[in-house]
Write a protein that holds these residues in place. Sequence first.
Motif, PDB file in Angstrom:
ATOM      1  N   ALA A 327       0.831  -1.218   0.000  1.00  0.00           N
ATOM      2  CA  ALA A 327       0.000   0.000   0.000  1.00  0.00           C
ATOM      3  C   ALA A 327       0.862   1.263   0.000  1.00  0.00           C
ATOM      4  CB  ALA A 327      -0.935  -0.005   1.209  1.00  0.00           C
ATOM      5  N   SER A 328       1.961   1.252   0.758  1.00  0.00           N
ATOM      6  CA  SER A 328       2.791   2.464   0.826  1.00  0.00           C
ATOM      7  C   SER A 328       3.591   2.677  -0.460  1.00  0.00           C
ATOM      8  CB  SER A 328       3.720   2.416   2.040  1.00  0.00           C
ATOM      9  OG  SER A 328       4.574   1.302   1.960  1.00  0.00           O
ATOM     10  N   ASP A 329       3.844   1.595  -1.206  1.00  0.00           N
ATOM     11  CA  ASP A 329       4.537   1.758  -2.504  1.00  0.00           C
ATOM     12  C   ASP A 329       3.684   2.596  -3.454  1.00  0.00           C
ATOM     13  OD1 ASP A 329       6.010  -0.170  -1.220  1.00  0.00           O
ATOM     14  OD2 ASP A 329       6.002  -1.621  -2.861  1.00  0.00           O
ATOM     15  N   ARG A 330       2.365   2.367  -3.370  1.00  0.00           N
ATOM     16  CA  ARG A 330       1.448   3.123  -4.246  1.00  0.00           C
ATOM     17  C   ARG A 330       1.540   4.616  -3.932  1.00  0.00           C
ATOM     18  NH1 ARG A 330      -2.929  -0.131  -6.063  1.00  0.00           N
ATOM     19  NH2 ARG A 330      -2.936  -2.204  -5.153  1.00  0.00           N
ATOM     20  N   VAL A 331       1.643   4.923  -2.635  1.00  0.00           N
ATOM     21  CA  VAL A 331       1.725   6.332  -2.233  1.00  0.00           C
ATOM     22  C   VAL A 331       3.035   6.933  -2.747  1.00  0.00           C
ATOM     23  CG1 VAL A 331       1.846   7.913  -0.254  1.00  0.00           C
ATOM     24  CG2 VAL A 331       0.261   5.969  -0.210  1.00  0.00           C
ATOM     25  N   ALA A 332       4.128   6.186  -2.551  1.00  0.00           N
ATOM     26  CA  ALA A 332       5.437   6.691  -3.011  1.00  0.00           C
ATOM     27  C   ALA A 332       5.398   6.967  -4.512  1.00  0.00           C
ATOM     28  CB  ALA A 332       6.528   5.683  -2.672  1.00  0.00           C
ATOM     29  N   GLU A 333       4.774   6.045  -5.231  1.00  0.00           N
ATOM     30  CA  GLU A 333       4.711   6.205  -6.683  1.00  0.00           C
ATOM     31  C   GLU A 333       3.963   7.484  -7.062  1.00  0.00           C
ATOM     32  OE1 GLU A 333       3.234   2.672  -8.609  1.00  0.00           O
ATOM     33  OE2 GLU A 333       3.305   3.727 -10.542  1.00  0.00           O
ATOM     34  N   LYS A 334       2.824   7.667  -6.404  1.00  0.00           N
ATOM     35  CA  LYS A 334       2.011   8.853  -6.710  1.00  0.00           C
ATOM     36  C   LYS A 334       2.729  10.145  -6.302  1.00  0.00           C
ATOM     37  CE  LYS A 334      -2.596   8.447  -7.636  1.00  0.00           C
ATOM     38  NZ  LYS A 334      -3.918   7.941  -7.352  1.00  0.00           N
ATOM     39  N   LEU A 335       3.458  10.081  -5.186  1.00  0.00           N
ATOM     40  CA  LEU A 335       4.182  11.284  -4.748  1.00  0.00           C
ATOM     41  C   LEU A 335       5.477  11.486  -5.535  1.00  0.00           C
ATOM     42  CD1 LEU A 335       3.885  11.062  -0.823  1.00  0.00           C
ATOM     43  CD2 LEU A 335       2.504  12.454  -2.370  1.00  0.00           C
ATOM     44  N   GLY A 336       5.856  10.476  -6.307  1.00  0.00           N
ATOM     45  CA  GLY A 336       7.094  10.581  -7.076  1.00  0.00           C
ATOM     46  C   GLY A 336       8.338  10.537  -6.200  1.00  0.00           C
ATOM     47  N   ILE A 337       8.282   9.729  -5.117  1.00  0.00           N
ATOM     48  CA  ILE A 337       9.444   9.604  -4.237  1.00  0.00           C
ATOM     49  C   ILE A 337       9.894   8.141  -4.203  1.00  0.00           C
ATOM     50  CG2 ILE A 337       8.853  11.609  -2.815  1.00  0.00           C
ATOM     51  CD1 ILE A 337       7.603   9.718  -0.789  1.00  0.00           C
ATOM     52  N   GLU A 338      11.083   7.904  -3.655  1.00  0.00           N
ATOM     53  CA  GLU A 338      11.629   6.548  -3.619  1.00  0.00           C
ATOM     54  C   GLU A 338      10.887   5.676  -2.615  1.00  0.00           C
ATOM     55  OE1 GLU A 338      16.129   5.769  -4.384  1.00  0.00           O
ATOM     56  OE2 GLU A 338      15.986   7.406  -2.926  1.00  0.00           O
ATOM     57  N   SER A 339      10.803   4.378  -2.916  1.00  0.00           N
ATOM     58  CA  SER A 339      10.310   3.442  -1.906  1.00  0.00           C
ATOM     59  C   SER A 339      11.290   2.273  -1.806  1.00  0.00           C
ATOM     60  CB  SER A 339       8.907   2.949  -2.254  1.00  0.00           C
ATOM     61  OG  SER A 339       8.927   2.263  -3.476  1.00  0.00           O
ATOM     62  N   PHE A 340      11.373   1.702  -0.610  1.00  0.00           N
ATOM     63  CA  PHE A 340      12.339   0.630  -0.344  1.00  0.00           C
ATOM     64  C   PHE A 340      11.646  -0.532   0.358  1.00  0.00           C
ATOM     65  CE2 PHE A 340      14.672   4.549  -0.576  1.00  0.00           C
ATOM     66  CZ  PHE A 340      15.812   4.229  -1.275  1.00  0.00           C
ATOM     67  N   GLU A 341      12.146  -1.724   0.059  1.00  0.00           N
ATOM     68  CA  GLU A 341      11.639  -2.946   0.692  1.00  0.00           C
ATOM     69  C   GLU A 341      12.813  -3.569   1.433  1.00  0.00           C
ATOM     70  OE1 GLU A 341      10.485  -5.939  -2.184  1.00  0.00           O
ATOM     71  OE2 GLU A 341       8.794  -6.532  -0.915  1.00  0.00           O
ATOM     72  N   THR A 342      12.715  -3.643   2.754  1.00  0.00           N
ATOM     73  CA  THR A 342      13.831  -4.103   3.589  1.00  0.00           C
ATOM     74  C   THR A 342      13.441  -5.383   4.323  1.00  0.00           C
ATOM     75  OG1 THR A 342      12.986  -2.854   5.461  1.00  0.00           O
ATOM     76  CG2 THR A 342      14.541  -1.700   4.034  1.00  0.00           C
ATOM     77  N   PRO A 343      14.400  -6.088   4.900  1.00  0.00           N
ATOM     78  CA  PRO A 343      14.031  -7.248   5.721  1.00  0.00           C
ATOM     79  C   PRO A 343      13.285  -6.812   6.988  1.00  0.00           C
ATOM     80  CG  PRO A 343      16.330  -7.358   5.077  1.00  0.00           C
ATOM     81  CD  PRO A 343      15.848  -5.979   4.733  1.00  0.00           C
ATOM     82  N   THR A 344      12.632  -7.757   7.625  1.00  0.00           N
ATOM     83  CA  THR A 344      11.905  -7.491   8.866  1.00  0.00           C
ATOM     84  C   THR A 344      12.853  -7.033   9.967  1.00  0.00           C
ATOM     85  OG1 THR A 344      10.223  -9.105   8.300  1.00  0.00           O
ATOM     86  CG2 THR A 344      10.508  -8.629  10.640  1.00  0.00           C
ATOM     87  N   GLY A 345      12.445  -6.034  10.709  1.00  0.00           N
ATOM     88  CA  GLY A 345      13.248  -5.533  11.831  1.00  0.00           C
ATOM     89  C   GLY A 345      13.666  -4.096  11.585  1.00  0.00           C
ATOM     90  N   TRP A 346      13.550  -3.269  12.610  1.00  0.00           N
ATOM     91  CA  TRP A 346      13.790  -1.833  12.417  1.00  0.00           C
ATOM     92  C   TRP A 346      15.236  -1.510  12.073  1.00  0.00           C
ATOM     93  CZ3 TRP A 346       9.389   0.678  11.847  1.00  0.00           C
ATOM     94  CH2 TRP A 346       9.461   2.055  11.626  1.00  0.00           C
ATOM     95  N   LYS A 347      16.163  -2.407  12.443  1.00  0.00           N
ATOM     96  CA  LYS A 347      17.583  -2.091  12.209  1.00  0.00           C
ATOM     97  C   LYS A 347      17.876  -1.819  10.737  1.00  0.00           C
ATOM     98  CE  LYS A 347      18.654  -7.004  12.584  1.00  0.00           C
ATOM     99  NZ  LYS A 347      18.822  -7.854  13.755  1.00  0.00           N
ATOM    100  N   PHE A 348      17.052  -2.359   9.836  1.00  0.00           N
ATOM    101  CA  PHE A 348      17.335  -2.186   8.407  1.00  0.00           C
ATOM    102  C   PHE A 348      16.932  -0.808   7.879  1.00  0.00           C
ATOM    103  CE2 PHE A 348      17.108  -6.753   9.080  1.00  0.00           C
ATOM    104  CZ  PHE A 348      18.327  -7.129   8.553  1.00  0.00           C
ATOM    105  N   PHE A 349      16.173  -0.058   8.662  1.00  0.00           N
ATOM    106  CA  PHE A 349      15.784   1.283   8.208  1.00  0.00           C
ATOM    107  C   PHE A 349      16.852   2.336   8.524  1.00  0.00           C
ATOM    108  CE2 PHE A 349      11.252  -0.318   9.065  1.00  0.00           C
ATOM    109  CZ  PHE A 349      11.042  -0.640   7.736  1.00  0.00           C
ATOM    110  N   GLY A 350      17.715   2.013   9.494  1.00  0.00           N
ATOM    111  CA  GLY A 350      18.659   3.007  10.023  1.00  0.00           C
ATOM    112  C   GLY A 350      19.499   3.682   8.954  1.00  0.00           C
ATOM    113  N   ASN A 351      20.126   2.895   8.084  1.00  0.00           N
ATOM    114  CA  ASN A 351      21.005   3.482   7.057  1.00  0.00           C
ATOM    115  C   ASN A 351      20.229   4.395   6.114  1.00  0.00           C
ATOM    116  OD1 ASN A 351      23.385   2.372   7.900  1.00  0.00           O
ATOM    117  ND2 ASN A 351      23.297   0.608   6.521  1.00  0.00           N
TER     118      ASN A 351
END
Length: 543
Positions: A327-351
């Motif tokens: 669902a959030s990929d659709r929003v990113a697409e419409k806003l024209g911003i990047e979207s990322f798919e990371t593994p489970t766990g918050w540590k992967f968002f840090g970088n």
Amino acid sequence: MKVETVRTATINGQKPGTSGLRKKTRVFMEPGYLENFIQATFNAIGGAQDKTFVVGGDGRYFNREAIQTILKMAAANGARQVIVGQNSILSTPAASHLIRLNGTDGGFILSASHNPGGIDEDFGVKFNAENGGPAPEKLTSKMFDATTTIDHYKIAEAGDVDLSTLGETPLGEMTIQIVDPVESYKALMETLFDFDAIRALFASGFTMRFDAMHAVTGPYATEILENTLEAPSGTVVNGTPLEDFGKGHPDPNPIWAKSLMDLMMSNQAPDLGAASDGDGDRNMIVGRGLYVTPSDSLAILAANAHLAPAFKDGIAGIARSMPTSAASDRVAEKLGIESFETPTGWKFFGNLLDAGRVTICGEESAGTGANHVREKDGLWAVLLWLNILAVRKESVADIVTNHWHRFGRNYYSRLDFEDVPSDQANAMIDSIRAKLTDLAGQEHAGLTVVSADEFSYLDPVDGSLSENQGLRIAFSGGARAVFRLSGTGTQGATIRLYLEQAVEQGGDTQQNTQDALKDVLQAALEISEMETFIGRTQPDVTT
Ligand code: VG1
Ligand code: CO
């Protein structure tokens, strides 16, 4: 101060999982168990000499004792200063903020999150790095390596420190600074949101129930929602942290926050229902008569973020964990911003957050957060919802249905099969893995497999590779099934099956979720041969 050097043997299995080291409380209470892990953490970061740390926890059973041990070990290892929440309390996002605010070398958060607390329940230790985020994989593997080579730990021979009074107190050469757990966190929230608008919303008669589930967000929610935003007293329920969380699971979902769900589905429902978990990093959002799935909530918050002062200039990008719906990929697409798919766990968002590539992140497991800290943040999500509601002046249900209308909908559900014998769970996963390459083109329950693979993630910022992050099977017509094993359980294995059915903009967004997912569920059960491997197909928890 006298330092004792204690000889210790290595302990098998001190391997941090999705979110730190999580075990039965009695395991943590075994002589040397906690000490080993803390010393291994100090060893993994190159020692604690002259360093500063933040320490706090969610108030569960053994929290206070564990913090005393950590303070004595930090002092014995030469740390300069430790910042501790008064009475040992700090929510996970508040700890993350204190690490960043004070520029410390990291911090220890004592929590097993949404798992129950008590001597026969669960305990956990998370180490967060100097950016305020969960230790990344390269650090957790160093910590694990250190647990396998450790032969001694150091601890001060000293009495317990009184953590009930704010201010500074010495422990040998080290200074302990006892801080109000809520104060700086609240100050941060005031910079992000339009508190005047939210205050006016409550003044206009808007009603809410926030269920703190007897866990750490009680003091935060009471101070911010009731004392500052002037929500009527009684808005926050179960607001005093208890060592056993009132014997409940402090897990904010329709199953464990049932009394809140019942209220929200009744004709006494307030305008907004919300809850948070043991350590305050998860959130649940419910409108009158409508539960908002975490994947939808992420998408809706991202689409409306510009209505809050923090994001008035827009957001840079959105990241979601792989099992989270698109669902959030659709929003990113419409806003024209990047979207990322990371593994489970918050540590992967840090970088991604540190590099400014994304502003908002989320997971299907009720975690949403942004670049203000490096953890998911339950109360932050609730405040962003309130800010959006204060500006749009529509009901939660209207905002959600309008969102589906505008972007399309991703029906979503997660099925958890708990306490499965590990060998059976592993055998099932291995068998699906072995089939992956042949699945494409096969038909199951009327759906054709489009692609199937095992998710691995190449971090675009530091180039590190994380493998074996879940098996995903995509079907024609926008359906997807994902299988993965939990990394936070403490008993047997937990198999998670994540189901999704996308409906494009203009399609039928008003179906019942389980109906919309019936075919993909059937297909997933067929492919996995779950009945054969684990002897059942009924989940323990469906969210
Ligand atoms: C679960 C959730 C995951 C979350 C993790 C920690 O992990 O699925 O999304 O990041 O808990 O959340 P697993 O490996 O059991 O699926 V918390 O609130 O413990 O910090
Ligand atoms: Co949590």
